[in-house]
Enzyme design. Structure first.
Site, PDB file in Angstrom:
ATOM      1  CD  GLU A  40      -2.453   1.151   2.829  1.00 35.53           C
ATOM      2  OE1 GLU A  40      -3.604   1.583   2.896  1.00 35.53           O
ATOM      3  OE2 GLU A  40      -1.836   0.681   3.826  1.00 35.53           O
ATOM      4  CE  LYS A 106      -6.981   0.907   4.200  1.00 30.05           C
ATOM      5  NZ  LYS A 106      -5.805   1.643   4.731  1.00 30.05           N
ATOM      6  CB  CYS A 142      -3.755  -1.466   5.115  1.00 29.54           C
ATOM      7  SG  CYS A 142      -2.700  -1.101   6.553  1.00 29.54           S
TER       8      CYS A 142
END
Length: 265
Positions: A40, A106, A142
């Site tokens: 990321e 995300k 993440c």
């Protein structure tokens, strides 16, 4: 399936990050890997002025990634940003050698441990499964790793391997959490999980912004039974991994947690 984990540290200097991505991609291609996955925020590390960085560099970055994938003959999966109004979108983008590009925005933003990603980032809404060499892969970022339902959904959509690309925040117990969560998502979704994070800047010596999550290293691949089959330490490194994705079917047969689930979860 043979692939590469590129555990690097990125900075806020996009040109330097691009040089590093080129180096690791070419090295991965030389091994015969089908794809290489970066952390990321590879395009730019988290830090002040992220929207300005994205506005100035997104177009040229995407062009460079597309050219790199074509020249190296390998799929490149990389964390990047794009502008969305006054904020940015945190993306994991997939560039194929054939010139195709897909991305995942995300979903779960990192509003935790004193950091508030939602102040500067717009959340995505849709899970994404990509086809790579005839196999289905889920892509995540993440903080997503803390949400089992997302990985269950990816598995139900046919993914046998989930990639989680991260810039994991450092702190007491955070390495152990990262490792445990990756193995848990593999176990509770009947998938392989490839968890690739930014290297630990205190180990690598790379100067990264102190505001925002940086990295702890310790990237790993877990099989669907929760066994770690490949792992790294804190430094920058390229790891080549080979897995037989049929193991996901064996796990689903042996421990059919998604079939046995009640109430839809």
């Amino acid at each position: 399936m043979k692939f590469a984990l590129a555990q690097i540290n990125s900075t806020t200097t996009v040109a330097d990050n691009l040089d590093k991505v080129r180096d690791y991609t070419n090295r991965a291609a030389e091994t015969g890997a089908e794809f290489v996955v970066f952390p990321e925020a590879t395009m730019s590390a988290f830090g002040p002025g992220l929207r300005d960085v994205a506005e100035a560099n997104t177009e040229s970055w995407r062009a460079a990634m597309a050219q790199l994938a074509a020249d190296a003959g390998i799929t490149v999966i990389v964390g990047e940003f794009a502008v969305s109004g006054e904020k940015v979108i945190n993306l994991l983008a997939v560039y194929s050698p054939q010139g195709e590009r897909r991305d995942y925005a995300k979903i779960h933003l990192y509003d935790a441990f004193g950091f508030k990603e939602s102040d500067t980032v717009v959340a995505g809404e849709d899970p994404v499964v990509i086809d790579l060499g005839g196999e289905s892969l889920g892509v995540t970022l993440c903080y997503d790793i803390r949400f089992p339902k997302l990985y269950a959904e990816l598995s139900r959509r046919g993914a046998k391997l989930a990639i989680v690309s991260a810039s994991w925040g450092a702190g007491k117990g955070k390495v152990e959490q990262w490792q445990t969560l990756a193995r848990a998502r593999a176990l509770d979704s009947n998938m392989f999980v490839a968890a690739i994070g930014q290297a630990d800047p205190e180990v690598s010596g790379v100067d990264v912004p102190k505001k925002g999550p940086t990295g702890v290293g310790h990237s790993l691949v877990s099989d669907p039974f929760g066994h770690v089959i490949s792992s790294l330490e804190g430094e920058e490194a390229l790891e080549i991994v080979e897995v037989d994705l049929a193991g996901a079917d064996k796990a689903a047969e042996a421990i059919p947690v998604l079939t046995n689930a009640k109430l839809g979860y």
